[in-house]
Design a protein around this motif. Structure first.
Motif, PDB file in Angstrom:
ATOM      1  N   LEU A 111      -3.382 -25.370  84.267  1.00 42.02           N
ATOM      2  CA  LEU A 111      -1.930 -24.832  84.595  1.00 42.02           C
ATOM      3  C   LEU A 111      -1.417 -25.375  86.207  1.00 42.02           C
ATOM      4  N   GLU A 112      -0.148 -26.338  86.093  1.00 43.83           N
ATOM      5  CA  GLU A 112       0.364 -27.072  87.247  1.00 43.83           C
ATOM      6  C   GLU A 112       1.666 -26.376  87.507  1.00 43.83           C
ATOM      7  N   LYS A 113       1.989 -26.664  88.518  1.00 44.75           N
ATOM      8  CA  LYS A 113       3.784 -26.343  89.495  1.00 44.75           C
ATOM      9  C   LYS A 113       4.072 -24.525  88.710  1.00 44.75           C
ATOM     10  N   GLU A 114       2.994 -23.941  88.893  1.00 41.19           N
ATOM     11  CA  GLU A 114       3.977 -22.393  88.598  1.00 41.19           C
ATOM     12  C   GLU A 114       3.425 -22.169  89.795  1.00 41.19           C
ATOM     13  N   LYS A 115       3.628 -20.273  90.034  1.00 46.27           N
ATOM     14  CA  LYS A 115       3.296 -20.127  90.931  1.00 46.27           C
ATOM     15  C   LYS A 115       3.900 -18.595  90.736  1.00 46.27           C
ATOM     16  N   TYR A 116       2.738 -17.882  90.784  1.00 41.63           N
ATOM     17  CA  TYR A 116       1.855 -16.384  90.759  1.00 41.63           C
ATOM     18  C   TYR A 116       1.929 -15.351  91.545  1.00 41.63           C
ATOM     19  N   ASP A 117       2.751 -14.180  92.008  1.00 38.47           N
ATOM     20  CA  ASP A 117       2.433 -13.004  93.302  1.00 38.47           C
ATOM     21  C   ASP A 117       1.253 -12.802  92.986  1.00 38.47           C
ATOM     22  N   THR A 118       1.318 -12.785  91.934  1.00 36.23           N
ATOM     23  CA  THR A 118      -0.353 -12.005  91.457  1.00 36.23           C
ATOM     24  C   THR A 118      -1.162 -12.334  90.524  1.00 36.23           C
ATOM     25  N   ILE A 119      -1.900 -12.804  90.193  1.00 34.10           N
ATOM     26  CA  ILE A 119      -3.204 -13.727  89.676  1.00 34.10           C
ATOM     27  C   ILE A 119      -4.345 -12.353  89.117  1.00 34.10           C
ATOM     28  N   LEU A 120      -4.442 -11.936  88.176  1.00 30.20           N
ATOM     29  CA  LEU A 120      -5.406 -10.844  87.605  1.00 30.20           C
ATOM     30  C   LEU A 120      -6.638 -11.363  87.105  1.00 30.20           C
ATOM     31  N   LEU A 121      -7.910 -10.953  87.860  1.00 35.30           N
ATOM     32  CA  LEU A 121      -9.130 -11.680  86.950  1.00 35.30           C
ATOM     33  C   LEU A 121      -9.824 -10.331  86.490  1.00 35.30           C
ATOM     34  N   MET A 122      -9.698  -9.338  85.310  1.00 33.27           N
ATOM     35  CA  MET A 122     -10.652  -8.349  84.836  1.00 33.27           C
ATOM     36  C   MET A 122     -11.434  -8.805  84.511  1.00 33.27           C
ATOM     37  N   MET A 123     -12.710  -7.971  83.964  1.00 36.24           N
ATOM     38  CA  MET A 123     -13.826  -7.832  83.506  1.00 36.24           C
ATOM     39  C   MET A 123     -14.542  -8.687  83.505  1.00 36.24           C
ATOM     40  N   ASN A 124     -14.763  -9.289  85.187  1.00 33.79           N
ATOM     41  CA  ASN A 124     -15.030 -10.284  85.871  1.00 33.79           C
ATOM     42  C   ASN A 124     -14.735 -11.699  85.718  1.00 33.79           C
ATOM     43  N   GLY A 125     -13.454 -11.496  85.412  1.00 35.42           N
ATOM     44  CA  GLY A 125     -12.806 -12.863  85.204  1.00 35.42           C
ATOM     45  C   GLY A 125     -12.719 -13.929  85.977  1.00 35.42           C
ATOM     46  N   ALA A 126     -14.013 -14.079  87.250  1.00 39.56           N
ATOM     47  CA  ALA A 126     -14.283 -14.487  88.004  1.00 39.56           C
ATOM     48  C   ALA A 126     -15.694 -15.953  87.366  1.00 39.56           C
ATOM     49  N   GLY A 127     -16.172 -15.024  86.601  1.00 38.13           N
ATOM     50  CA  GLY A 127     -17.321 -15.588  86.022  1.00 38.13           C
ATOM     51  C   GLY A 127     -16.731 -16.377  84.382  1.00 38.13           C
ATOM     52  N   MET A 128     -15.972 -16.810  84.107  1.00 37.96           N
ATOM     53  CA  MET A 128     -14.919 -17.976  83.721  1.00 37.96           C
ATOM     54  C   MET A 128     -15.574 -19.304  84.485  1.00 37.96           C
TER      55      MET A 128
END
Length: 236
Positions: A111-128
């Protein structure tokens, strides 16, 4: 990748003889997982996930959305602007069939040139991100698509409890990994086996250190009963 995880999700959604997924890791034996669990509503979700959804605000990105249950709740129950992404084409197809409006087959790192207020990484999303050595690049990229007053909400677990103790209370950690939270994940479905892939569980202190090193605040929002936690990352 054969996208077996996504195939199981789509089979469940289309009632195409859905069966349990068989998951196995480098430190745990094969276990059956009911795909129905991925289709749970807000009331069936763990407190960690409920809290994250309660905190979600503004323009939201649901990363690794799976069956789309989190996105669907935010979209329908909270009338929020949410985009659901997953690298699984089958999972995204299921999300669309369920009525998630904004979906994309996409790796968050692309993803580029996009902005978000909340980024959800559920169910151990950081593990990706797979390995601890990749966490800096992962966090830097998330930071680049996060609005100035935005937040990254993620849950994970400290899996130190899964390792045997010696007489002195120390843990027997394998020497072939850089960090004890790094695993090799295997998935099987309907007799087919997925290509093994890297996955990671990150303990809170390690996450906090990585966040600070990459210009992010890290706040412990909620601790679970079994070494799990919900964290909020924001710009420094």
């Amino acid at each position: 990748m054969k996208d077996l995880f996504g195939k199981a999700i789509l089979d469940f959604q289309t009632n195409n003889d859905p069966q349990d997924l068989i998951t196995e890791t480098s430190i745990s034996e094969a276990d059956e997982m009911s795909v129905a669990y991925l289709f749970r509503g807000y009331n069936e979700m763990p407190k960690m996930e409920q809290k994250a959804l309660d905190l979600a605000k503004g323009k939201i990105l649901d990363v690794g959305c799976g069956a789309g249950s989190h996105a669907l709740y935010l979209q329908n129950d909270k009338q929020m602007d949410v985009t659901a992404i997953d690298i699984s084409a089958n999972a995204i197809k299921a999300c669309q069939l369920r009525g998630v409006k904004n979906t994309r087959v996409r790796n968050v790192m692309d993803l580029e040139k996009e902005k978000y207020d909340t980024i959800l990484l559920m169910m151990n999303g950081a593990g990706m991100c797979g390995k601890l050595k990749k966490i800096s690049a992962f966090l830097q990229h998330l930071k680049s698509i996060l609005n100035e007053n935005g937040q990254i909400l993620l849950d994970s677990s400290d899996i130190i409890y899964m390792f045997d103790e010696d007489e002195d209370g120390g843990k027997w950690i394998p020497t072939d990994t850089d960090y004890y939270g790094e695993l090799i994940f295997n998935i099987a479905y309907k007799g087919e086996k997925e290509e093994p892939f890297d996955w990671m569980y990150i303990d809170y202190n390690t996450l906090q250190n990585a966040a600070h090193a990459n210009g992010l605040n890290c706040e412990l929002v909620l601790e679970g009963e079994h070494f799990d936690y919900l964290a909020k990352l924001t710009h420094l």
